[in-house]
Design an enzyme around this catalytic site. Structure first.
Site, mmCIF file in Angstrom:
data_model
loop_
_atom_site.group_PDB
_atom_site.id
_atom_site.type_symbol
_atom_site.label_atom_id
_atom_site.label_comp_id
_atom_site.label_asym_id
_atom_site.label_seq_id
_atom_site.Cartn_x
_atom_site.Cartn_y
_atom_site.Cartn_z
ATOM 1 N N CYS A 72 0.921 -1.014 -0.031
ATOM 2 C CA CYS A 72 -0.072 -0.341 0.104
ATOM 3 C C CYS A 72 0.861 1.246 -0.226
ATOM 4 O O CYS A 72 1.925 1.124 -0.423
ATOM 5 C CB CYS A 72 -0.958 -0.066 0.948
ATOM 6 S SG CYS A 72 -0.347 0.340 2.717
ATOM 7 N N HIS A 73 0.307 2.331 0.360
ATOM 8 C CA HIS A 73 1.215 3.420 0.329
ATOM 9 C C HIS A 73 2.297 3.539 1.678
ATOM 10 O O HIS A 73 3.452 3.881 1.137
ATOM 11 C CB HIS A 73 0.264 4.721 0.806
ATOM 12 C CG HIS A 73 0.912 6.097 0.442
ATOM 13 N ND1 HIS A 73 0.692 7.292 1.233
ATOM 14 C CD2 HIS A 73 2.027 6.600 -0.128
ATOM 15 C CE1 HIS A 73 1.477 8.168 0.738
ATOM 16 N NE2 HIS A 73 2.227 7.740 0.105
#
Length: 114
Positions: A72-73
């Site tokens: 993810c981020h």
């Protein structure tokens, strides 16, 4: 069990986790707008994009016999997804610690940071 792997260590995790016949998967759980902003290139693994909110309804798109590293981020959403996968029969699961932000810093500076 969920492994925690930095982007720079990912190829080593794949080598240790993947049986010779199973190609590893990076599961990108970010939203479509995030993928448009910054994405990785599949090199030595398959890349599958399923936003975290859609994973439960799309779980059959993943093979529990293949090693899966979640992205993810920064690593929080991917850790939740990795936990979900581990509770649903996936045996080789990793969270990519630091997410795509760390991937940009450690492995591919051409990936934009956001």
């Amino acid at each position: 069990m969920i492994d925690h792997v930095r982007p720079a260590q990912l190829s080593d995790w794949f080598a240790a986790a993947a049986p010779q016949s199973a190609r590893a998967v990076v599961l990108d759980v970010r939203e479509p707008w995030e993928l448009q902003t910054a994405s990785v290139t599949a090199q030595g693994f398959d890349l599958v994009s399923i936003p975290m909110g859609e994973l439960q309804s799309r779980l059959t798109e993943l093979d529990p016999a293949r090693p899966v590293a979640c992205l993810c981020h920064h690593g929080a959403r991917s850790l939740r997804v990795a936990t979900f996968l581990a509770h649903n029969g996936f045996e080789q699961v990793a969270n990519i610690t630091g997410g795509i932000d760390a991937w940009s810093l450690e492995s591919d500076p051409a990936i934009p940071r956001y």
